[in-house]
Each structure stands twice: as structure tokens, then as C-alpha cells.
Design a protein around this motif. Structure first.
Motif, PDB file in Angstrom:
ATOM      1  N   UNK A 187       0.890  -1.345  -0.019  1.00 16.87           N
ATOM      2  CA  UNK A 187      -0.036   0.087   0.014  1.00 16.87           C
ATOM      3  C   UNK A 187       0.871   1.330   0.056  1.00 16.87           C
ATOM      4  N   UNK A 188       0.226   2.086  -0.740  1.00 19.13           N
ATOM      5  CA  UNK A 188       1.235   3.255  -0.884  1.00 19.13           C
ATOM      6  C   UNK A 188       0.211   4.584  -0.372  1.00 19.13           C
ATOM      7  N   UNK A 189       0.924   5.677  -0.381  1.00 20.29           N
ATOM      8  CA  UNK A 189       0.137   6.876   0.179  1.00 20.29           C
ATOM      9  C   UNK A 189      -0.926   7.325  -0.915  1.00 20.29           C
ATOM     10  N   UNK A 190      -2.275   7.478  -0.560  1.00 20.02           N
ATOM     11  CA  UNK A 190      -3.254   7.760  -1.478  1.00 20.02           C
ATOM     12  C   UNK A 190      -2.898   9.284  -2.021  1.00 20.02           C
ATOM     13  N   UNK A 191      -3.541   9.803  -3.161  1.00 16.46           N
ATOM     14  CA  UNK A 191      -3.595  11.082  -3.809  1.00 16.46           C
ATOM     15  C   UNK A 191      -4.528  11.795  -3.074  1.00 16.46           C
ATOM     16  N   UNK A 192      -4.150  13.175  -2.936  1.00 15.01           N
ATOM     17  CA  UNK A 192      -5.535  14.171  -2.347  1.00 15.01           C
ATOM     18  C   UNK A 192      -4.785  15.422  -3.043  1.00 15.01           C
ATOM     19  N   UNK A 193      -5.739  16.320  -2.723  1.00 10.83           N
ATOM     20  CA  UNK A 193      -5.461  17.656  -2.973  1.00 10.83           C
ATOM     21  C   UNK A 193      -6.223  18.671  -1.835  1.00 10.83           C
ATOM     22  N   UNK A 194      -5.536  19.671  -1.652  1.00 13.87           N
ATOM     23  CA  UNK A 194      -5.852  20.799  -0.637  1.00 13.87           C
ATOM     24  C   UNK A 194      -5.703  22.125  -1.597  1.00 13.87           C
ATOM     25  N   UNK A 195      -6.158  23.145  -0.817  1.00 17.88           N
ATOM     26  CA  UNK A 195      -6.213  24.512  -1.355  1.00 17.88           C
ATOM     27  C   UNK A 195      -5.145  25.543  -0.704  1.00 17.88           C
ATOM     28  N   UNK A 196      -4.537  25.874  -1.768  1.00 18.77           N
ATOM     29  CA  UNK A 196      -3.265  26.788  -1.162  1.00 18.77           C
ATOM     30  C   UNK A 196      -3.798  28.083  -0.716  1.00 18.77           C
ATOM     31  N   UNK A 197      -2.839  28.895   0.011  1.00 19.41           N
ATOM     32  CA  UNK A 197      -3.454  30.303   0.623  1.00 19.41           C
ATOM     33  C   UNK A 197      -3.720  30.985  -0.732  1.00 19.41           C
ATOM     34  N   UNK A 198      -3.221  30.903  -1.879  1.00 14.54           N
ATOM     35  CA  UNK A 198      -3.076  31.752  -2.977  1.00 14.54           C
ATOM     36  C   UNK A 198      -4.384  31.288  -3.789  1.00 14.54           C
ATOM     37  N   UNK A 199      -5.232  30.424  -3.494  1.00 14.18           N
ATOM     38  CA  UNK A 199      -6.548  29.907  -4.082  1.00 14.18           C
ATOM     39  C   UNK A 199      -6.371  28.714  -5.044  1.00 14.18           C
ATOM     40  N   UNK A 200      -4.974  28.643  -5.252  1.00 13.96           N
ATOM     41  CA  UNK A 200      -4.869  27.217  -6.326  1.00 13.96           C
ATOM     42  C   UNK A 200      -4.811  25.949  -5.447  1.00 13.96           C
ATOM     43  N   UNK A 201      -4.621  25.032  -6.244  1.00 15.48           N
ATOM     44  CA  UNK A 201      -4.869  23.546  -5.816  1.00 15.48           C
ATOM     45  C   UNK A 201      -3.438  23.086  -5.641  1.00 15.48           C
ATOM     46  N   UNK A 202      -3.276  22.141  -4.735  1.00 19.25           N
ATOM     47  CA  UNK A 202      -2.118  21.295  -4.670  1.00 19.25           C
ATOM     48  C   UNK A 202      -2.322  19.862  -4.561  1.00 19.25           C
ATOM     49  N   UNK A 203      -2.049  19.045  -5.370  1.00 19.68           N
ATOM     50  CA  UNK A 203      -2.252  17.656  -5.533  1.00 19.68           C
ATOM     51  C   UNK A 203      -0.970  16.926  -4.850  1.00 19.68           C
ATOM     52  N   UNK A 204      -0.973  16.153  -4.032  1.00 24.26           N
ATOM     53  CA  UNK A 204       0.172  15.172  -3.630  1.00 24.26           C
ATOM     54  C   UNK A 204      -0.130  13.848  -2.948  1.00 24.26           C
ATOM     55  N   UNK A 205       0.830  13.369  -2.098  1.00 23.45           N
ATOM     56  CA  UNK A 205       0.590  12.141  -1.508  1.00 23.45           C
ATOM     57  C   UNK A 205      -0.082  12.641  -0.198  1.00 23.45           C
ATOM     58  N   UNK A 206      -0.822  11.896   0.430  1.00 23.83           N
ATOM     59  CA  UNK A 206      -1.460  12.104   1.774  1.00 23.83           C
ATOM     60  C   UNK A 206      -0.742  11.173   2.939  1.00 23.83           C
ATOM     61  N   UNK A 207      -0.168  11.761   3.791  1.00 23.10           N
ATOM     62  CA  UNK A 207       0.115  11.311   5.227  1.00 23.10           C
ATOM     63  C   UNK A 207      -0.647  11.728   6.346  1.00 23.10           C
ATOM     64  N   UNK A 208      -0.689  10.842   7.260  1.00 23.78           N
ATOM     65  CA  UNK A 208      -1.121  11.246   8.481  1.00 23.78           C
ATOM     66  C   UNK A 208      -1.919  10.347   9.034  1.00 23.78           C
ATOM     67  N   UNK A 209      -2.202  10.560  10.623  1.00 28.60           N
ATOM     68  CA  UNK A 209      -2.955   9.603  11.478  1.00 28.60           C
ATOM     69  C   UNK A 209      -4.311   9.107  10.930  1.00 28.60           C
ATOM     70  N   UNK A 210      -4.975  10.034  10.164  1.00 28.70           N
ATOM     71  CA  UNK A 210      -6.262   9.808   9.643  1.00 28.70           C
ATOM     72  C   UNK A 210      -6.420   8.550   8.755  1.00 28.70           C
TER      73      UNK A 210
END
Lengths: 264, 273
Positions: A187-210
Motif C-alpha cells: 500500500x502506498x500513500x493515496x493522492x489528495x488535494x488541498x487548497x493553497x492560500x493563494x487559491x490554487x490547488x495542490x495535489x500530492x501524497x497524503x500522510x497522517x494518522x487519519x
């Protein structure tokens, strides 16, 4: 008895075998290209482990992503680096000799883009002492058909470990993994996206306890295909790893806990 | 071997402190948050830290929360999955106790007094203040100036004059205390400092390197005639452990990692990407 590592003392894919005992190792991209030195911070956090997994390696050099960075959310982070690496040729020139003398088996993680390219990379690795397996990761959105084709191209002397994201654990094509030549699923890290402060979107690998509940569910689902499952994601306490072993994982890979240390 | 270091007294007047264990071989120590305060850059604070692990100006430590106050022992719900870089914001001689470190903002919102931490460091390469520099310019470009303060004190201790350029975007919150000898200038005064300074240090986000060059009118590769160092503000999640590339910075000598090769770089070596 739980379906723990005891059920998978060794993997036996087409004659090649490797051990997963003790059932701990690092995830690709967490410790560089060489096993950590004894007495180092990384070695202390990792503890006893069965293999060392290299950073992801591509056929040609890869530059850092233009919009590399880290964004946080409650329960984790999205990390985007572009998986920069100097390419297989340079990696082998720099590290192959050290792999030969390594005390633990080396799993070389390859970024799998194209069947022929992957085949070329695997063939170059087959002659290197110390390399015990290849682990393949696939571009987001790659079709199951192409993934299976790549695994068939990679199959040879070295066991092939196919890395999939936990969110893909119900895909139909997974039933053909073993037939294609995969020795194990990782199993590898799933992909996710979050919004940057400048309003753009950043996609990447998701890590964390969740991620821990998703990882547990993925392990329990993937067991049905008869391949050993190596779990990763959401492990920040030793007990998290033990839980995944109890859920049927053959081993667990540690990711960002190797950078932050174990939680109490 | 484990050496116990007191956070509440000098080594002569030794006191055992259960949260401060220093492992000399691994440069790591358990620590705790001693104080939290609000600054223009967000939450800052004071943590226990063995004196021998103390970062120099521009260097950093990585801190991981072991357990937050008020959370269950086995709870990981509020834990950051990545370590947090801690930069000093005071020189050692001004700390209340020898085994303490006053750290620049921002700290995670969920840290509070008593939060137990694991520290690793010091890491990275810090500032190289020339001993001959008598006119030192510091520039906080859109960030809090706290990370530049140890350098300001060091320059003053060497008898230098120090000017600090502050961006207007730092809000109305109280700023970290500044030595009275430091002259404060608006960012608009930056070009004038070029003809005055004998050394300049800038704290800025990685994305602002081109804007800094424009502001200094150094776009075409002109040299300012003195050492101009940049403390690059960027995430450094692995601290060099993985060479993960998130903090990669393009230089004239190829890609470098802020976590290992920086986070302080010579501006003339940096390229935009």
C-alpha cells in the motif's frame, strides 16, 4: 491465530523468495537510497526490519516539481515533491556497491511509466547482489490494464511488489495481479488535494494518522487475492503496526513516522 | 549513554528534569514547551533544550510532538505527521535559563505549555556573518523577523550597526522584542541599504527570490559587492533524512536541499524555479 506474518514466513513468487521477518520496513521515499547507519536517528525509529526500500527511482532523472510543498489538514498533510531523483543510471553508479554490502535486503522502488522502460530497469537490477525485490509504483490514473502489462514486463528473477493506494483496494484488475507476476501488494500513500492560500490547488501524497482506518480496511480487502499485503499509512505508534499485522498484513512499511519519531 | 541536563538550573546546581534526556550520539532530546506567546508571525514560544544542541542563527531543529497536554496517552488524533522546524529567536546569552531555547513562530496551534516534544538537531547551515562587517542589514520579507534576531544580537555584540527592514504585512500583533540599537526601516528602504551595508541577511519565502532581486535591482546577475545571504522559508519535512525534495532550491551548482545545504544560501548562488 491472526493472519499475521507467521502465515507468510517467505514469499515464493516463481522461484524467487524474500523474507518479511521481522515484519517492519521503511516505505519508499522516507530514508533515501541507503539503509540508515547504525546508531542513527532513523535506525533507532525503524528498529529491527526485514528490508530497506529505496527512494523512488525513474529511468531518467526527475527534477523537483515546480509547485512542491506541504499543506496540512486536521489529521494529516498533502506532500508534493515530484519524486525528484537522479535516474537509475546515476543511482546505480552511486549506490549499487553499497547495496551489495548491505546487511539487509534492498528493495529497489521504481517509478513505473512504461512496460519497456520498467523491463530495462529491472533487468539492470537483476545482476546486482543485495537487491532482493523491486517495488513498482504507478502514475495516478494509470489504467489497470497498463499496470498489469508493466508487472508482466517486470516479472523475472526478482520478486515484484506492486504498490497501490489504499483507495484503489477494490479495483477489479487486482484479481489478475498474481497471474501477471506480482509477488506481493504494497500500500502506498493515496493522492489528495488541498487548497493553497493563494487559491490554487495542490495535489500530492497524503500522510497522517487519519489514514489508519483506511489502511486497515484496505489490508482486509486485499487479502482475498491471495497475495501477501504490505501495509502502509497512518502508522504513528508501534501499536498501529501491530494492529495492521493482526488485520492480515504480512509486513508494515513506516512512512513519515521515520521523520518525526514515534508518538507516546 | 544518556546525560540528564537540567532545564531549571545550571549544571553546577543540577536538577533532574524528566522531560529532558540528551542522547549525544543521536543529537536528539526529549523536551517540553515551557511558554507560548503571540507574535506578529503567530505562536512563538520557549522550549527546554540542551545547550549543546542549540542551533546557531539560521540553523534549526526538528521537533515532534510526543503528546499534547490533555490528550489520552494513546491518542494520535492531534499529532502532526511531520516534524516542525524550530528556529532560535534569541541568542543563548539572553535565555532565561541555559537549557532553554526561545523559538520563532509559527508553532502548531495545538501546542501548549507542557506539550512534550522530541527534538533533533541542530540541522542545516546557518548565517555566516563576516567578522569584519560593521554595517549589517537584515530584511524580513513578508515574514516575521524573529529568525533574524540572533543574527542582530551577534552583529551588535561585534560592534556593528544594524538596520532591519520590515514588511508592512506583519500586522498589528506585538512583535518580538528588538534591541534598541537596531534601526527599523520599511521595506521601501531596501534599495538604499545596498549602498550602506557590508553584509545583508534576508528571511523570505522561496517563491519571493525573484521579487527580492527586482527590489534590489540585481536581476541581471550584478553582485552587490558584499555577502548577501538568504534564509529560505520552505517546508523541510524530512530534515535531510530522505532527501525528499520538497525543500529543493535551484542553485548555480544544481539542485540543493534547504534542509541540508541551507536553509541559508548566498543569494548570488540561487536561481529561480
Amino acid at each position: 491465530m491472526t493472519d499475521s506474518v507467521a502465515a507468510y514466513p517467505d514469499f515464493l513468487p516463481g522461484g524467487a523468495s524474500f523474507s518479511c521477518n521481522p515484519p517492519w520496513m521503511n516505505a519508499a521515499g522516507t530514508l533515501g537510497f541507503l539503509p540508515p547507519a547504525r546508531g542513527s536517528w532513523e535506525s533507532a525509529v525503524l528498529g529491527k526490519h526485514c528490508a530497506f526500500v529505496t527512494n523512488p527511482i525513474s529511468w531518467l532523472p526527475r527534477m523537483p516539481a515546480a509547485e512542491r510543498g506541504v499543506l496540512s489538514f486536521e489529521g494529516g498533510v498533502v506532500l508534493h515533491s515530484g519524486l525528484p531523483n537522479p535516474g537509475l543510471r546515476t543511482v546505480l553508479r552511486r549506490y549499487a556497491r553499497a547495496w551489495q554490502g548491505a546487511e539487509i535486503p534492498i528493495w529497489v522502488h521504481l517509478i513505473a511509466d512504461h512496460p519497456q522502460e520498467v523491463q530495462n530497469m529491472v533487468r539492470r537490477l537483476e545482476g546486482i547482489e543485495g537487491v532482493a525485490a523491486v517495488e513498482l509504483s504507478f502514475a495516478p490514473g494509470m489504467s489497470g490494464g497498463l499496470i498489469l502489462e508493466i508487472i508482466r514486463a517486470a516479472a523475472g528473477e526478482l520478486p515484484v511488489v506492486a504498490q497501490i493506494a489504499c483507495l484503489d483496494s477494490h479495483a477489479d484488475w487486482l484479481q489478475d495481479l498474481q497471474k501477471a507476476g506480482a509477488a506481493a501488494i504494497c500500500l502506498g500513500a493515496p493522492r489528495g488535494e488541498l487548497r493553497r492560500v493563494d487559491g490554487g490547488w495542490m495535489a500530492g501524497r497524503v500522510y497522517g494518522p487519519a489514514l489508519l482506518p483506511l489502511t486497515i480496511a484496505a489490508v482486509r480487502s486485499l487479502k482475498r487475492w491471495g497475495l501477501p499485503v504490505i501495509a502502509s499509512g497512518g502508522i504513528y505508534r508501534r501499536e498501529d503496526g501491530e494492529t495492521l499485522l493482526a488485520a492480515g498484513a504480512a509486513a508494515v512499511q513506516l512512512d513519515t513516522v521515520l521523520w518525526r519519531g514515534w508518538a507516546d | 549513554m544518556i546525560i540528564l541536563v537540567s532545564s531549571v538550573g545550571s549544571t553546577r546546581n543540577f536538577h533532574f528534569h524528566p522531560f529532558l534526556c540528551y542522547h549525544p550520539d543521536m543529537a536528539q532530546a526529549q523536551s517540553e514547551v515551557l511558554e507560548i506567546f503571540l507574535t506578529s508571525g503567530g505562536k512563538a514560544g520557549r522550549v527546554s533544550c540542551p545547550h549543546s544542541m542549540r542551533p546557531a542563527a539560521g540553523q534549526y531543529m526538528l521537533a515532534s510532538c510526543l503528546r499534547n497536554v490533555g490528550t489520552a496517552v494513546n491518542s494520535t488524533a492531534s499529532l502532526e505527521p511531520l516534524p516542525v522546524p524550530l528556529f532560535p529567536s534569541l541568542p543563548a546569552c539572553l535565555e532565561q535559563q541555559q537549557a532553554e531555547l526561545t523559538v520563532a513562530p509559527p508553532l502548531p496551534d495545538n501546542w501548549s505549555v507542557g506539550t512534550s516534544l522530541l527534538l533533533r538537531g541542530p540541522l542545516g547551515r546557518g548565517f555566516h556573518l563576516p567578522s569584519t562587517a560593521q554595517r549589517v542589514a537584515l530584511v524580513a520579507w513578508g515574514t516575521c523577523h524573529s529568525r533574524l534576531l540572533p543574527l542582530a544580537y551577534k552583529a551588535l555584540a561585534c560592534g556593528a550597526s544594524v538596520s532591519l527592514c520590515l514588511s508592512n504585512s506583519q500586522g498589528d500583533l506585538p512583535v518580538s522584542p528588538l534591541p534598541v540599537e537596531v534601526e527599523i526601516l520599511p521595506l521601501a528602504g531596501l534599495p538604499d541599504l545596498l549602498s550602506w551595508a557590508e553584509y545583508m541577511a534576508v528571511d523570505l519565502p522561496r517563491e519571493a527570490i525573484a521579487a527580492l532581486r527586482r527590489s534590489l535591482r540585481l536581476e541581471s546577475g550584478q553582485h552587490p559587492g558584499f555577502l548577501l545571504e538568504v534564509l529560505v522559508e520552505t517546508p523541510m519535512p524530512c530534515g535531510g533524512t530522505a532527501e525528499c525534495g520538497v525543500c529543493a532550491v535551484k542553485t548555480q551548482r544544481g539542485w540543493k536541499l534547504a534542509c541540508k545545504d541551507g536553509p541559508v544560501f548566498d543569494l548570488m548562488q540561487l536561481e529561480e524555479f
